[in-house]
Design a protein around this motif. Structure first.
Motif, PDB file in Angstrom:
ATOM      1  N   ASN A 153       0.848  -1.199   0.000  1.00  0.00           N
ATOM      2  CA  ASN A 153       0.000   0.000   0.000  1.00  0.00           C
ATOM      3  C   ASN A 153       0.879   1.243   0.000  1.00  0.00           C
ATOM      4  OD1 ASN A 153      -2.671  -1.204   0.141  1.00  0.00           O
ATOM      5  ND2 ASN A 153      -2.097  -1.850   2.200  1.00  0.00           N
ATOM      6  N   GLY A 154       1.970   1.176  -0.749  1.00  0.00           N
ATOM      7  CA  GLY A 154       2.968   2.229  -0.668  1.00  0.00           C
ATOM      8  C   GLY A 154       3.327   2.856  -1.995  1.00  0.00           C
ATOM      9  N   LEU A 155       3.978   3.987  -1.888  1.00  0.00           N
ATOM     10  CA  LEU A 155       4.583   4.672  -3.031  1.00  0.00           C
ATOM     11  C   LEU A 155       6.088   4.604  -2.824  1.00  0.00           C
ATOM     12  CD1 LEU A 155       4.547   6.402  -5.575  1.00  0.00           C
ATOM     13  CD2 LEU A 155       4.114   8.411  -4.140  1.00  0.00           C
ATOM     14  N   TYR A 156       6.777   3.914  -3.730  1.00  0.00           N
ATOM     15  CA  TYR A 156       8.185   3.616  -3.549  1.00  0.00           C
ATOM     16  C   TYR A 156       8.999   4.138  -4.730  1.00  0.00           C
ATOM     17  CZ  TYR A 156       6.111   0.404  -0.175  1.00  0.00           C
ATOM     18  OH  TYR A 156       5.384  -0.135   0.858  1.00  0.00           O
ATOM     19  N   ILE A 157      10.103   4.816  -4.405  1.00  0.00           N
ATOM     20  CA  ILE A 157      11.013   5.375  -5.404  1.00  0.00           C
ATOM     21  C   ILE A 157      12.356   4.669  -5.263  1.00  0.00           C
ATOM     22  CG2 ILE A 157      11.982   7.507  -6.347  1.00  0.00           C
ATOM     23  CD1 ILE A 157       8.958   7.649  -6.117  1.00  0.00           C
ATOM     24  N   PHE A 158      12.826   4.038  -6.334  1.00  0.00           N
ATOM     25  CA  PHE A 158      14.097   3.304  -6.301  1.00  0.00           C
ATOM     26  C   PHE A 158      15.059   3.892  -7.327  1.00  0.00           C
ATOM     27  CE2 PHE A 158      11.438  -0.769  -5.358  1.00  0.00           C
ATOM     28  CZ  PHE A 158      11.228  -0.342  -4.053  1.00  0.00           C
ATOM     29  N   ASP A 159      16.257   4.233  -6.881  1.00  0.00           N
ATOM     30  CA  ASP A 159      17.301   4.729  -7.780  1.00  0.00           C
ATOM     31  C   ASP A 159      18.390   3.681  -7.923  1.00  0.00           C
ATOM     32  OD1 ASP A 159      18.874   6.253  -9.415  1.00  0.00           O
ATOM     33  OD2 ASP A 159      19.507   7.675  -7.866  1.00  0.00           O
ATOM     34  N   GLU A 160      18.378   2.985  -9.067  1.00  0.00           N
ATOM     35  CA  GLU A 160      19.354   1.958  -9.417  1.00  0.00           C
ATOM     36  C   GLU A 160      19.517   0.911  -8.314  1.00  0.00           C
ATOM     37  OE1 GLU A 160      22.983   3.579 -10.961  1.00  0.00           O
ATOM     38  OE2 GLU A 160      21.945   4.958 -12.293  1.00  0.00           O
ATOM     39  N   GLU A 185      19.595  -2.166  -8.550  1.00  0.00           N
ATOM     40  CA  GLU A 185      20.394  -3.311  -9.000  1.00  0.00           C
ATOM     41  C   GLU A 185      21.890  -3.129  -8.802  1.00  0.00           C
ATOM     42  OE1 GLU A 185      20.679  -0.480 -12.393  1.00  0.00           O
ATOM     43  OE2 GLU A 185      19.114  -1.064 -10.992  1.00  0.00           O
ATOM     44  N   ALA A 186      22.316  -1.910  -8.469  1.00  0.00           N
ATOM     45  CA  ALA A 186      23.758  -1.620  -8.414  1.00  0.00           C
ATOM     46  C   ALA A 186      24.502  -2.522  -7.442  1.00  0.00           C
ATOM     47  CB  ALA A 186      23.971  -0.150  -8.043  1.00  0.00           C
ATOM     48  N   ALA A 187      23.824  -2.990  -6.392  1.00  0.00           N
ATOM     49  CA  ALA A 187      24.470  -3.839  -5.389  1.00  0.00           C
ATOM     50  C   ALA A 187      24.084  -5.308  -5.530  1.00  0.00           C
ATOM     51  CB  ALA A 187      24.101  -3.351  -3.989  1.00  0.00           C
ATOM     52  N   LEU A 188      23.338  -5.651  -6.586  1.00  0.00           N
ATOM     53  CA  LEU A 188      22.760  -6.985  -6.672  1.00  0.00           C
ATOM     54  C   LEU A 188      23.362  -7.809  -7.805  1.00  0.00           C
ATOM     55  CD1 LEU A 188      18.983  -6.051  -6.225  1.00  0.00           C
ATOM     56  CD2 LEU A 188      20.617  -6.747  -4.460  1.00  0.00           C
ATOM     57  N   SER A 189      23.650  -9.068  -7.532  1.00  0.00           N
ATOM     58  CA  SER A 189      24.054 -10.012  -8.560  1.00  0.00           C
ATOM     59  C   SER A 189      22.864 -10.279  -9.479  1.00  0.00           C
ATOM     60  CB  SER A 189      24.499 -11.326  -7.921  1.00  0.00           C
ATOM     61  OG  SER A 189      23.385 -12.004  -7.356  1.00  0.00           O
ATOM     62  N   PRO A 190      23.097 -10.883 -10.656  1.00  0.00           N
ATOM     63  CA  PRO A 190      21.958 -11.215 -11.524  1.00  0.00           C
ATOM     64  C   PRO A 190      20.905 -12.073 -10.829  1.00  0.00           C
ATOM     65  CG  PRO A 190      23.983 -11.334 -12.781  1.00  0.00           C
ATOM     66  CD  PRO A 190      24.383 -11.086 -11.347  1.00  0.00           C
ATOM     67  N   ALA A 191      21.340 -13.047 -10.032  1.00  0.00           N
ATOM     68  CA  ALA A 191      20.376 -13.894  -9.324  1.00  0.00           C
ATOM     69  C   ALA A 191      19.561 -13.068  -8.337  1.00  0.00           C
ATOM     70  CB  ALA A 191      21.100 -15.028  -8.602  1.00  0.00           C
ATOM     71  N   ILE A 217       8.355   3.508  -8.747  1.00  0.00           N
ATOM     72  CA  ILE A 217       9.032   4.298  -9.785  1.00  0.00           C
ATOM     73  C   ILE A 217      10.514   4.012  -9.665  1.00  0.00           C
ATOM     74  CG2 ILE A 217       9.468   6.629 -10.671  1.00  0.00           C
ATOM     75  CD1 ILE A 217       6.804   7.436  -9.278  1.00  0.00           C
ATOM     76  N   ILE A 218      11.145   3.575 -10.756  1.00  0.00           N
ATOM     77  CA  ILE A 218      12.496   3.038 -10.690  1.00  0.00           C
ATOM     78  C   ILE A 218      13.376   3.618 -11.790  1.00  0.00           C
ATOM     79  CG2 ILE A 218      13.890   0.934 -10.653  1.00  0.00           C
ATOM     80  CD1 ILE A 218      11.318  -0.642 -10.090  1.00  0.00           C
ATOM     81  N   ALA A 219      14.566   4.102 -11.419  1.00  0.00           N
ATOM     82  CA  ALA A 219      15.618   4.398 -12.391  1.00  0.00           C
ATOM     83  C   ALA A 219      16.565   3.202 -12.394  1.00  0.00           C
ATOM     84  CB  ALA A 219      16.372   5.666 -12.001  1.00  0.00           C
ATOM     85  N   THR A 220      16.864   2.667 -13.561  1.00  0.00           N
ATOM     86  CA  THR A 220      17.646   1.432 -13.602  1.00  0.00           C
ATOM     87  C   THR A 220      18.416   1.285 -14.902  1.00  0.00           C
ATOM     88  OG1 THR A 220      17.520  -0.984 -13.319  1.00  0.00           O
ATOM     89  CG2 THR A 220      15.761   0.061 -14.573  1.00  0.00           C
ATOM     90  N   HIS A 221      19.472   0.452 -14.833  1.00  0.00           N
ATOM     91  CA  HIS A 221      20.194  -0.012 -16.021  1.00  0.00           C
ATOM     92  C   HIS A 221      19.924  -1.499 -16.264  1.00  0.00           C
ATOM     93  CE1 HIS A 221      22.654   3.605 -16.556  1.00  0.00           C
ATOM     94  NE2 HIS A 221      22.930   3.583 -15.269  1.00  0.00           N
ATOM     95  N   SER A 222      19.153  -2.140 -15.408  1.00  0.00           N
ATOM     96  CA  SER A 222      19.043  -3.596 -15.407  1.00  0.00           C
ATOM     97  C   SER A 222      18.039  -4.115 -16.428  1.00  0.00           C
ATOM     98  CB  SER A 222      18.634  -4.076 -14.011  1.00  0.00           C
ATOM     99  OG  SER A 222      18.292  -5.452 -14.036  1.00  0.00           O
ATOM    100  N   PRO A 223      18.486  -4.914 -17.405  1.00  0.00           N
ATOM    101  CA  PRO A 223      17.530  -5.524 -18.335  1.00  0.00           C
ATOM    102  C   PRO A 223      16.640  -6.549 -17.640  1.00  0.00           C
ATOM    103  CG  PRO A 223      19.731  -6.407 -18.705  1.00  0.00           C
ATOM    104  CD  PRO A 223      19.890  -5.286 -17.729  1.00  0.00           C
ATOM    105  N   ILE A 224      17.073  -7.057 -16.488  1.00  0.00           N
ATOM    106  CA  ILE A 224      16.244  -8.002 -15.736  1.00  0.00           C
ATOM    107  C   ILE A 224      15.063  -7.275 -15.111  1.00  0.00           C
ATOM    108  CG2 ILE A 224      16.189  -9.529 -13.722  1.00  0.00           C
ATOM    109  CD1 ILE A 224      19.063 -10.325 -14.378  1.00  0.00           C
ATOM    110  N   LEU A 225      15.316  -6.192 -14.395  1.00  0.00           N
ATOM    111  CA  LEU A 225      14.222  -5.450 -13.777  1.00  0.00           C
ATOM    112  C   LEU A 225      13.288  -4.870 -14.824  1.00  0.00           C
ATOM    113  CD1 LEU A 225      15.950  -3.528 -10.827  1.00  0.00           C
ATOM    114  CD2 LEU A 225      14.913  -5.811 -10.842  1.00  0.00           C
ATOM    115  N   LEU A 226      13.855  -4.396 -15.926  1.00  0.00           N
ATOM    116  CA  LEU A 226      13.037  -3.773 -16.981  1.00  0.00           C
ATOM    117  C   LEU A 226      12.048  -4.733 -17.624  1.00  0.00           C
ATOM    118  CD1 LEU A 226      15.722  -1.583 -18.806  1.00  0.00           C
ATOM    119  CD2 LEU A 226      13.697  -0.744 -17.584  1.00  0.00           C
TER     120      LEU A 226
END
Length: 240
Positions: free
Chosen positions: A150-157, A159-165, A185-194
């Protein structure tokens, strides 16, 4: 009852900007920005380094009442005075219902938030002190333990600290939040998250901000092209 979207649109008061050659308005994506509409579930921002993703998502977070380092809206401190002026020119169009939960996760400054939470002895919901975990484990603890839905969440990258798994784990965690009536709402470089289905993806580049399909993102195309023919790509890169 579905209460989303909590955040419908962000508009830029362009008439109040004096100099479009001054940072951050000299960034092409920001210079040409008038408004952005958000998906009720997940909205992504993608783009090269320096395209303005973090500048934009930070300004949106600040407009929502978050501190510049991230955390909940109760976390209000700054270790560096380096936020842009963009927040002063944003107008938020909100939904008719407010979220019960808020969180701004900036992977770059999360260490500072973790230190602050430890200093005030308020680590409830983090599964213990984030400093007792690796960076990636602490980020996942936010996604899977701290955020209640029930939240509004903003994530900035994130994936920067996460392995592919672990990015796959994060993708599942994001879906759990969406199923619990959250907007992300997410800013990302990750093709997995996208790859999250039915999300809206905005690409920031020298032409401004445009909506783009998942398979048309550079993140997808470059990763797919490399993995499909990595030996040839390595030869080109190392010999060229």
């Amino acid at each position: 009852m579905n209460r989303k979207p909590y955040l419908i649109e962000v508009q830029v008061a362009r008439e109040k900007i004096d100099d479009f050659n001054e940072y951050p308005f000299d960034i092409p994506a920001i210079k040409n920005l008038s408004s952005i509409r958000f998906h009720e579930d997940v909205t992504f921002f993608v783009g090269e380094n320096g395209a303005g993703k973090s500048t934009l998502i930070e300004a949106i977070a600040l407009s929502l009442g978050f501190g510049p380092e991230g955390g909940t809206r109760n976390v209000q401190f700054s270790t560096h005075n380096n936020t842009s002026k963009l927040v002063d020119y944003l107008r938020l169009i909100r939904g008719y219902k407010s979220p019960d939960d808020y969180y701004f996760l900036s992977t770059e400054s999360f260490y500072n938030v973790a230190t602050y939470m430890e200093q005030i002895n308020y680590i409830k919901g983090y599964g213990g002190s984030p400093h007792t975990k690796s960076h990636g484990e602490s980020i996942l603890a936010v996604l899977t333990k701290k955020l209640q839905g029930n939240g509004l969440y903003i994530f900035d990258e994130p994936e920067a600290a996460l392995s592919p798994a672990r990015q796959l784990t994060a993708l599942a965690a994001i879906n759990q939040l969406v199923q619990k009536n959250s907007q992300v709402i997410i800013a990302t470089h990750s093709p997995i998250l996208l790859a999250y289905p039915n999300a809206v993806i905005y690409q920031l580049d020298e032409n401004g901000i445009t909506e783009i399909s998942y398979q048309d993102t550079p993140q997808y195309q470059i990763t797919k092209g490399f993995l499909n023919d990595y030996k040839r790509m390595i030869n080109i890169l190392l010999e060229g």
